[in-house]
Scaffold this motif. Structure first.
Motif, PDB file in Angstrom:
ATOM      1  N   SER A 111       7.874 -19.880   9.507  1.00 35.88           N
ATOM      2  CA  SER A 111       6.874 -19.555   8.497  1.00 35.88           C
ATOM      3  C   SER A 111       6.629 -18.049   8.529  1.00 35.88           C
ATOM      4  N   PHE A 112       7.249 -17.344   7.574  1.00 38.39           N
ATOM      5  CA  PHE A 112       7.183 -15.877   7.562  1.00 38.39           C
ATOM      6  C   PHE A 112       5.775 -15.391   7.212  1.00 38.39           C
ATOM      7  N   ALA A 113       5.552 -14.141   7.508  1.00 39.25           N
ATOM      8  CA  ALA A 113       4.313 -13.475   7.095  1.00 39.25           C
ATOM      9  C   ALA A 113       4.253 -13.410   5.573  1.00 39.25           C
ATOM     10  N   MET A 141      10.297 -20.452  15.172  1.00 35.36           N
ATOM     11  CA  MET A 141      11.656 -20.167  14.687  1.00 35.36           C
ATOM     12  C   MET A 141      11.563 -18.987  13.690  1.00 35.36           C
ATOM     13  N   GLU A 142      10.815 -18.000  14.037  1.00 37.18           N
ATOM     14  CA  GLU A 142      10.280 -16.856  13.296  1.00 37.18           C
ATOM     15  C   GLU A 142       9.036 -17.299  12.554  1.00 37.18           C
ATOM     16  N   THR A 143       7.919 -16.806  13.092  1.00 36.20           N
ATOM     17  CA  THR A 143       6.624 -17.047  12.453  1.00 36.20           C
ATOM     18  C   THR A 143       6.127 -15.723  11.866  1.00 36.20           C
ATOM     19  N   VAL A 146       6.235 -13.068  15.032  1.00 32.02           N
ATOM     20  CA  VAL A 146       7.214 -13.063  16.134  1.00 32.02           C
ATOM     21  C   VAL A 146       8.482 -13.860  15.820  1.00 32.02           C
ATOM     22  N   HIS A 147       9.565 -13.458  16.495  1.00 29.75           N
ATOM     23  CA  HIS A 147      10.835 -14.206  16.436  1.00 29.75           C
ATOM     24  C   HIS A 147      11.437 -14.239  17.843  1.00 29.75           C
ATOM     25  N   PRO A 148      10.790 -15.012  18.743  1.00 33.71           N
ATOM     26  CA  PRO A 148      11.182 -14.945  20.153  1.00 33.71           C
ATOM     27  C   PRO A 148      12.570 -15.494  20.466  1.00 33.71           C
ATOM     28  N   PRO A 175      16.301   1.604   6.320  1.00 30.47           N
ATOM     29  CA  PRO A 175      15.746   1.340   4.988  1.00 30.47           C
ATOM     30  C   PRO A 175      16.171   0.005   4.390  1.00 30.47           C
ATOM     31  N   HIS A 176      15.360  -0.520   3.471  1.00 30.57           N
ATOM     32  CA  HIS A 176      15.619  -1.812   2.829  1.00 30.57           C
ATOM     33  C   HIS A 176      14.977  -1.797   1.454  1.00 30.57           C
ATOM     34  N   CYS A 177      15.489  -2.653   0.577  1.00 29.48           N
ATOM     35  CA  CYS A 177      14.974  -2.689  -0.792  1.00 29.48           C
ATOM     36  C   CYS A 177      13.817  -3.672  -0.966  1.00 29.48           C
ATOM     37  N   ARG A 178      13.562  -4.509   0.045  1.00 28.37           N
ATOM     38  CA  ARG A 178      12.465  -5.480  -0.025  1.00 28.37           C
ATOM     39  C   ARG A 178      11.522  -5.268   1.146  1.00 28.37           C
ATOM     40  N   ALA A 179      10.282  -5.699   0.957  1.00 27.50           N
ATOM     41  CA  ALA A 179       9.313  -5.607   2.055  1.00 27.50           C
ATOM     42  C   ALA A 179       9.581  -6.754   3.031  1.00 27.50           C
ATOM     43  N   LEU A 180       9.936  -6.430   4.261  1.00 26.11           N
ATOM     44  CA  LEU A 180      10.275  -7.459   5.258  1.00 26.11           C
ATOM     45  C   LEU A 180       9.190  -7.557   6.333  1.00 26.11           C
ATOM     46  N   PRO A 181       9.127  -8.721   6.977  1.00 24.47           N
ATOM     47  CA  PRO A 181       8.137  -8.914   8.050  1.00 24.47           C
ATOM     48  C   PRO A 181       8.387  -8.009   9.256  1.00 24.47           C
ATOM     49  N   GLN A 182       7.418  -7.990  10.166  1.00 19.56           N
ATOM     50  CA  GLN A 182       7.551  -7.212  11.410  1.00 19.56           C
ATOM     51  C   GLN A 182       7.908  -8.103  12.600  1.00 19.56           C
ATOM     52  N   ALA A 183       8.167  -9.378  12.323  1.00 22.25           N
ATOM     53  CA  ALA A 183       8.367 -10.339  13.418  1.00 22.25           C
ATOM     54  C   ALA A 183       9.518  -9.947  14.348  1.00 22.25           C
ATOM     55  N   VAL A 184      10.646  -9.572  13.772  1.00 22.62           N
ATOM     56  CA  VAL A 184      11.812  -9.259  14.612  1.00 22.62           C
ATOM     57  C   VAL A 184      11.558  -8.026  15.481  1.00 22.62           C
ATOM     58  N   PRO A 185      11.131  -6.896  14.897  1.00 18.76           N
ATOM     59  CA  PRO A 185      10.848  -5.742  15.765  1.00 18.76           C
ATOM     60  C   PRO A 185       9.698  -5.990  16.749  1.00 18.76           C
ATOM     61  N   ALA A 240      19.085  -1.910  15.028  1.00 21.07           N
ATOM     62  CA  ALA A 240      18.541  -1.498  13.733  1.00 21.07           C
ATOM     63  C   ALA A 240      17.777  -2.648  13.094  1.00 21.07           C
ATOM     64  N   LYS A 241      16.722  -2.328  12.408  1.00 27.30           N
ATOM     65  CA  LYS A 241      15.957  -3.348  11.678  1.00 27.30           C
ATOM     66  C   LYS A 241      15.022  -2.651  10.703  1.00 27.30           C
ATOM     67  N   ASN A 242      14.898  -3.222   9.533  1.00 27.04           N
ATOM     68  CA  ASN A 242      13.846  -2.774   8.615  1.00 27.04           C
ATOM     69  C   ASN A 242      12.587  -3.585   8.860  1.00 27.04           C
ATOM     70  N   HIS A 286      22.035  -6.036  15.305  1.00 27.65           N
ATOM     71  CA  HIS A 286      21.108  -6.405  14.225  1.00 27.65           C
ATOM     72  C   HIS A 286      20.988  -7.926  14.234  1.00 27.65           C
ATOM     73  N   CYS A 287      19.808  -8.432  13.926  1.00 23.04           N
ATOM     74  CA  CYS A 287      19.579  -9.882  14.012  1.00 23.04           C
ATOM     75  C   CYS A 287      20.294 -10.662  12.904  1.00 23.04           C
ATOM     76  N   LEU A 288      20.662  -9.979  11.801  1.00 22.61           N
ATOM     77  CA  LEU A 288      21.239 -10.612  10.611  1.00 22.61           C
ATOM     78  C   LEU A 288      20.199 -11.519   9.947  1.00 22.61           C
ATOM     79  N   PRO A 289      20.174 -11.668   8.654  1.00 25.60           N
ATOM     80  CA  PRO A 289      21.148 -11.123   7.703  1.00 25.60           C
ATOM     81  C   PRO A 289      20.922  -9.623   7.516  1.00 25.60           C
ATOM     82  N   VAL A 290      22.024  -8.911   7.322  1.00 28.87           N
ATOM     83  CA  VAL A 290      21.910  -7.455   7.184  1.00 28.87           C
ATOM     84  C   VAL A 290      22.437  -7.012   5.828  1.00 28.87           C
ATOM     85  N   ARG A 291      21.754  -6.059   5.237  1.00 31.41           N
ATOM     86  CA  ARG A 291      22.203  -5.487   3.967  1.00 31.41           C
ATOM     87  C   ARG A 291      23.031  -4.251   4.271  1.00 31.41           C
ATOM     88  N   ARG A 292      24.342  -4.367   4.013  1.00 26.96           N
ATOM     89  CA  ARG A 292      25.230  -3.226   4.215  1.00 26.96           C
ATOM     90  C   ARG A 292      24.892  -2.117   3.227  1.00 26.96           C
TER      91      ARG A 292
HETATM   92  C1  SN0 Z   1      13.923 -11.799   7.715  1.00 23.06           C
HETATM   93  C2  SN0 Z   1      13.094 -10.751   8.438  1.00 23.06           C
HETATM   94  O1  SN0 Z   1      12.179 -11.117   9.187  1.00 23.06           O
HETATM   95  O2  SN0 Z   1      13.350  -9.565   8.268  1.00 23.06           O
HETATM   96  C3  SN0 Z   1      14.664 -12.692   8.700  1.00 23.06           C
HETATM   97  C4  SN0 Z   1      15.423 -12.022   9.790  1.00 23.06           C
HETATM   98  C5  SN0 Z   1      15.933 -12.959  10.836  1.00 23.06           C
HETATM   99  N1  SN0 Z   1      14.896 -11.131   6.881  1.00 23.06           N
HETATM  100  C6  SN0 Z   1      14.886 -11.207   5.557  1.00 23.06           C
HETATM  101  O3  SN0 Z   1      14.015 -11.830   4.991  1.00 23.06           O
HETATM  102  C7  SN0 Z   1      15.992 -10.493   4.802  1.00 23.06           C
HETATM  103  C8  SN0 Z   1      15.928 -10.790   3.345  1.00 23.06           C
HETATM  104  C9  SN0 Z   1      16.826  -9.926   2.492  1.00 23.06           C
HETATM  105  O4  SN0 Z   1      16.744 -10.129   1.283  1.00 23.06           O
HETATM  106  O5  SN0 Z   1      17.593  -9.078   2.968  1.00 23.06           O
END
Ligand code: SN0
Length: 331
Positions: A111-113, A141-143, A146-148, A175-185, A240-242, A286-292
Motif C-alpha cells: 500500500s503505497f503512500a 511488501m512496500e507500505t 518503508v520497503h524492508p 530524476p524522474h517524471c513522476r512523484a514517487l514514494p520515499q519508502a525505498v530510500p 540510485a533512486k528517485n 536500483h530496486c527496479l522498476p527503473v526508467r532508463r
Molecule cells: C515504486 C517506488 O516506491 O518508487 C516501487 C519501487 C519498488 N516505483 C514506482 O512506482 C515507479 C513507477 C514508474 O512509473 O516509474
C-alpha cells in the motif's frame, strides 16, 4: 515476529544475513514450516518483483498462497473512518480486514503512500489498521514509508559483492517524471545505518538536491553530501533512486517534484558512465522498476558492474527469511 516494517523487527542483523545465506544455499530447507498455512498477499498498487518473489518464498516454505489485487476485481475499499460512503468505494477496510484475515494465517501488504497527507502516510495508517483489526502477523511488501524486503535483499547483495571489508555505499537521488514514494530510500537508509554499526558493515553516505532531505527517523546519524560528484568519489556501491519531496524542510512540498527532470540541474543527477568513473569501480544498484534515461543510462545498467538482476533475485531470499521467522512464531 508479528509485524515486519523496520530493521529492528528482524532482530540481530548479522544473524539474519547468516540465515539468508543458509536459505540461499538450500531454499527448500524449511519446507515443512508452512504446511497447511496460508499467506494472503494484498496489493493496493502494482508489483512485479514483490508479487513473484514473495509468492515463491512462501512456496519455498510449503505454504498455500492467495493473491488479491484490490484494484482488479475486488470492491473498491474505503480506508478513512467517519466518511459517508456515497462515492465509488463499496466496502470499508474495517470490515474487509477481518474477513480477509479469516481465510489466512499471515498477511503481506502493498500500500503505497498517497503523497498528499504526510501525517496519514507517515503514521502507516493502512498497515496499522491491518495490524490492529486482522489479529494476524503482517509484513510490509512496500507500505507508505518503508520497503524492508527490498532493503534486506539489497544488504545481502552488497555483502555478496563487496571486495573490501567496509565498502562505501552511496544512496543517490536521481530524476524522474513522476512523484514517487520515499519508502525505498527510507528503508535503504535505515538498513544501511544499522549495517554501518557492524564491524564489517558499510560506510554510508546519502546525496540528493537541497529540499529532498529524508525523514530523520530513517537517516539519524547518516552523512548527507549535497555535492553528488563528491559523494560518489571512491564509492564501492552506487544505489540510485528517485523520491518525491519528503516535506521535511518545507511541509507544503510533501510528495511534490521540486527538481524537474527536464531541467539541466535535474538531468545532471542521472547516473551515467561519467558519474561511475569517479567511483572505486563501483557497482550500480536500483530496486527496479527503473526508467532508463532518467535514473540511469543504458550502458551503466547493462554494464558488468550492474547488480540490478542479482539484487532482484535476492528478493526471494529476503522474503523467505522473513516469512520463515513469522511461521516460526506461529508454531
Ligand atoms: C515504486 C517506488 O516506491 O518508487 C516501487 C519501487 C519498488 N516505483 C514506482 O512506482 C515507479 C513507477 C514508474 O512509473 O516509474
Amino acid at each position: 515476529m508479528n509485524s515486519f516494517l523496520h530493521v529492528q523487527d528482524i532482530g540481530d542483523l548479522k544473524q539474519a544475513l547468516t540465515e539468508a545465506r543458509e536459505i540461499k544455499a538450500d531454499r527448500f530447507k524449511y519446507q515443512h514450516l508452512g504446511n497447511n498455512k496460508t499467506l494472503l498477499m494484498i496489493f493496493f498498487n502494482n508489483s512485479l518483483r514483490t508479487r513473484l518473489s514473495t509468492q515463491k518464498a512462501a512456496m519455498n516454505l510449503g505454504m498455500n498462497v492467495i493473491v488479491l489485487d484490490v484494484n482488479a476485481g475486488a470492491w473498491k475499499l474505503e480506508t478513512e473512518r467517519g466518511v459517508i460512503m456515497d462515492g465509488d468505494k463499496s466496502e470499508h477496510l474495517l470490515e474487509a480486514i477481518p474477513v480477509m484475515a479469516s481465510y489466512c494465517d499471515i498477511i503481506g501488504i502493498r500500500s503505497f503512500a498517497g503523497l498528499s497527507d504526510r501525517d496519514y502516510d507517515y503514521a502507516e495508517t493502512v498497515y496499522n489498521q491491518f495490524l490492529k483489526y486482522s489479529g494476524k502477523p503482517i509484513f510490509a511488501m512496500e507500505t507508505a514509508t518503508v520497503h524492508p524486503l527490498q532493503a534486506f535483499a539489497d544488504l545481502l547483495t552488497i555483502e555478496e559483492h563487496k571486495t573490501v571489508r567496509r565498502p562505501k555505499v552511496v544512496l543517490t537521488w536521481a530524476p524522474h517524471c513522476r512523484a514517487l514514494p520515499q519508502a525505498v530510500p527510507n528503508s535503504f537508509a535505515e538498513w544501511m545505518l544499522e549495517a554501518s554499526k557492524l564491524e564489517d558493515g558499510v560506510d554510508f553516505i546519502i546525496t540528493h538536491p537541497q529540499g529532498y532531505e529524508l525523514d530523520p527517523r530513517f537517516t539519524e546519524g547518516a552523512t548527507i553530501e549535497y555535492d553528488q560528484q563528491k559523494a560518489l568519489e571512491g564509492a564501492d556501491f552506487v544505489y540510485a533512486k528517485n523520491w518525491s519531496c519528503p516535506g521535511v524542510t518545507v511541509p507544503e512540498d510533501y510528495g511534490k517534484i521540486i527538481l524537474n527532470h527536464e531541467s539541466a540541474e535535474g538531468r545532471s543527477w542521472t547516473i551515467d558512465a561519467e558519474h561511475m568513473a569517479v567511483t572505486n569501480n563501483g557497482k550500480f544498484m536500483h530496486c527496479l522498476p527503473v526508467r532508463r534515461g532518467l535514473i540511469v543510462t543504458d550502458d551503466v545498467i547493462e554494464g558488468a558492474n550492474s547488480l540490478v538482476i542479482p539484487e532482484a533475485a535476492n528478493r526471494e531470499i529476503s522474503a523467505t527469511v522473513v516469512i520463515k521467522r513469522i511461521l516460526e512464531s506461529l508454531q
